[in-house]
Design a protein around this motif. Sequence first.
Motif, mmCIF file in Angstrom:
data_model
loop_
_atom_site.group_PDB
_atom_site.id
_atom_site.type_symbol
_atom_site.label_atom_id
_atom_site.label_comp_id
_atom_site.label_asym_id
_atom_site.label_seq_id
_atom_site.Cartn_x
_atom_site.Cartn_y
_atom_site.Cartn_z
ATOM 1 N N ILE A 100 0.838 -1.197 0.000
ATOM 2 C CA ILE A 100 0.000 0.000 0.000
ATOM 3 C C ILE A 100 0.876 1.253 0.000
ATOM 4 N N ALA A 101 1.996 1.219 0.724
ATOM 5 C CA ALA A 101 2.918 2.359 0.726
ATOM 6 C C ALA A 101 3.443 2.633 -0.682
ATOM 7 N N ASP A 102 3.787 1.586 -1.409
ATOM 8 C CA ASP A 102 4.265 1.750 -2.789
ATOM 9 C C ASP A 102 3.190 2.376 -3.673
ATOM 10 N N GLU A 103 1.941 1.989 -3.462
ATOM 11 C CA GLU A 103 0.847 2.492 -4.301
ATOM 12 C C GLU A 103 0.605 3.982 -4.111
ATOM 13 N N VAL A 104 0.936 4.495 -2.912
ATOM 14 C CA VAL A 104 0.745 5.937 -2.664
ATOM 15 C C VAL A 104 2.079 6.681 -2.704
ATOM 16 N N GLN A 105 3.056 6.061 -3.363
ATOM 17 C CA GLN A 105 4.352 6.703 -3.621
ATOM 18 C C GLN A 105 5.159 6.994 -2.360
ATOM 19 N N ILE A 106 5.000 6.150 -1.334
ATOM 20 C CA ILE A 106 5.871 6.228 -0.168
ATOM 21 C C ILE A 106 7.062 5.324 -0.441
ATOM 22 N N GLY A 108 10.391 3.655 0.668
ATOM 23 C CA GLY A 108 11.142 3.306 1.861
ATOM 24 C C GLY A 108 10.292 2.485 2.804
ATOM 25 N N PHE A 109 10.810 2.294 4.007
ATOM 26 C CA PHE A 109 10.143 1.438 4.989
ATOM 27 C C PHE A 109 9.259 2.290 5.896
ATOM 28 N N PRO A 110 7.922 2.092 5.876
ATOM 29 C CA PRO A 110 7.042 2.886 6.743
ATOM 30 C C PRO A 110 7.295 2.581 8.218
ATOM 31 N N TYR A 111 7.481 3.633 9.003
ATOM 32 C CA TYR A 111 7.840 3.480 10.413
ATOM 33 C C TYR A 111 7.035 4.485 11.237
ATOM 34 N N PHE A 112 6.287 3.980 12.211
ATOM 35 C CA PHE A 112 5.474 4.853 13.058
ATOM 36 C C PHE A 112 6.314 5.357 14.230
ATOM 37 N N GLN A 143 -12.119 -4.532 0.693
ATOM 38 C CA GLN A 143 -10.860 -4.197 0.030
ATOM 39 C C GLN A 143 -10.689 -2.695 -0.124
ATOM 40 N N SER A 144 -11.740 -2.026 -0.550
ATOM 41 C CA SER A 144 -11.669 -0.581 -0.771
ATOM 42 C C SER A 144 -11.420 0.159 0.536
ATOM 43 N N ARG A 145 -12.127 -0.245 1.582
ATOM 44 C CA ARG A 145 -11.993 0.446 2.865
ATOM 45 C C ARG A 145 -10.606 0.224 3.459
ATOM 46 N N LEU A 146 -10.083 -0.996 3.343
ATOM 47 C CA LEU A 146 -8.767 -1.286 3.888
ATOM 48 C C LEU A 146 -7.698 -0.447 3.203
ATOM 49 N N VAL A 147 -7.704 -0.446 1.883
ATOM 50 C CA VAL A 147 -6.702 0.319 1.136
ATOM 51 C C VAL A 147 -6.826 1.805 1.446
ATOM 52 N N GLU A 148 -8.041 2.306 1.461
ATOM 53 C CA GLU A 148 -8.278 3.729 1.709
ATOM 54 C C GLU A 148 -7.763 4.148 3.088
ATOM 55 N N VAL A 149 -8.119 3.389 4.122
ATOM 56 C CA VAL A 149 -7.758 3.764 5.487
ATOM 57 C C VAL A 149 -6.267 3.578 5.740
ATOM 58 N N LEU A 150 -5.695 2.455 5.317
ATOM 59 C CA LEU A 150 -4.272 2.248 5.558
ATOM 60 C C LEU A 150 -3.423 3.241 4.770
ATOM 61 N N ALA A 151 -3.832 3.563 3.552
ATOM 62 C CA ALA A 151 -3.082 4.543 2.760
ATOM 63 C C ALA A 151 -3.076 5.900 3.453
ATOM 64 N N THR A 153 -3.571 6.495 6.620
ATOM 65 C CA THR A 153 -2.829 6.377 7.874
ATOM 66 C C THR A 153 -1.329 6.470 7.634
ATOM 67 N N LEU A 154 -0.848 5.795 6.616
ATOM 68 C CA LEU A 154 0.577 5.840 6.302
ATOM 69 C C LEU A 154 1.008 7.239 5.872
ATOM 70 N N LEU A 155 0.214 7.888 5.045
ATOM 71 C CA LEU A 155 0.563 9.220 4.552
ATOM 72 C C LEU A 155 0.642 10.253 5.674
ATOM 73 N N HIS A 156 -0.209 10.114 6.670
ATOM 74 C CA HIS A 156 -0.282 11.121 7.718
ATOM 75 C C HIS A 156 0.557 10.794 8.963
#
Length: 278
Positions: A100-106, A108-112, A143-151, A153-156
């Motif tokens: 999902i990170a790759d799909e939204v152009q993130i 690297g390794f997502p790290y909270f 599927q739509s809700r998972l991708v939407e919410v995780l994307a 969350t990662l972006l923000h």
Amino acid sequence: MSNWTHQNTKLWRVPEFDNLEVFRAQAIHHSYARHAHSGYSIGVIEAGVGGNSYRGTTYLAPPESVVFMNPQEAHTGYSAEDRPLTYRMLYPSVGLVQQIADEVQIKGFPYFKDAVVQSKGLTRNLVSLHVVLERSPDPLEQQSRLVEVLAATLLHYAEVKTRATGLQREHRAIAQIKEYLHENFSSTISLDQLVELTNLNRSYLIRVFRQAVGMPPYTYLNQIRVEKAKQYLSHGLSVAETAIAVGMSDQSHLNRHFKRIVGVTPGHYRSMSISSKN
């Protein structure tokens, strides 16, 4: 779909999301032993106060807060302030999050960075996703809700790091020990074997392993055995057979460690896993 049990917990998986594990607990009192997950942990506290020891600090998560934990980072968990805890958890794999990170152009390794976040919008979105994964029979909606919410969350909320810095760099001996424990989890393992493997003295070996991994080797081994037990139980193996298969001395030995890490007994986990497939 599994039903509420007397322990007020519910667990199920979503196979098409890299076997995403979803968990819900209602009004429980429980203290989790120190452990780590191979993937991410994303939770919402609905009632009570969630406490955990993580990265050398104690965090308290009040109602409507979100908890983030990164892969392979050791932590505990408990219901704080002597109040029952109600919460929802998502355990997405590294592969799913990276996709999902790759799909939204993130890149690297997502790290909270933040272990606890207070945001009504984030809480509302994660609860909505959790309810959809629990109740909706429509795969497109899930599927739509998972991708939407995780994307979102990662972006923000996620920082971007290389995998080498996102996950703790390991002393070569630590990597050797971890590999050995993963390969031999069903056998009896002694400290002398790890000393022979690494050429480190016993005291130093335990100290550097604890510093790097967040727990001593025997705790890490128990965690591996519990993770393997989850796999065997979800495929229908009995609790007694599973205990033998993962190298525990007996069923009660598995019960004790499994409950402290997962929060439910092996039999409860097996029942929920099997019913969630039906």
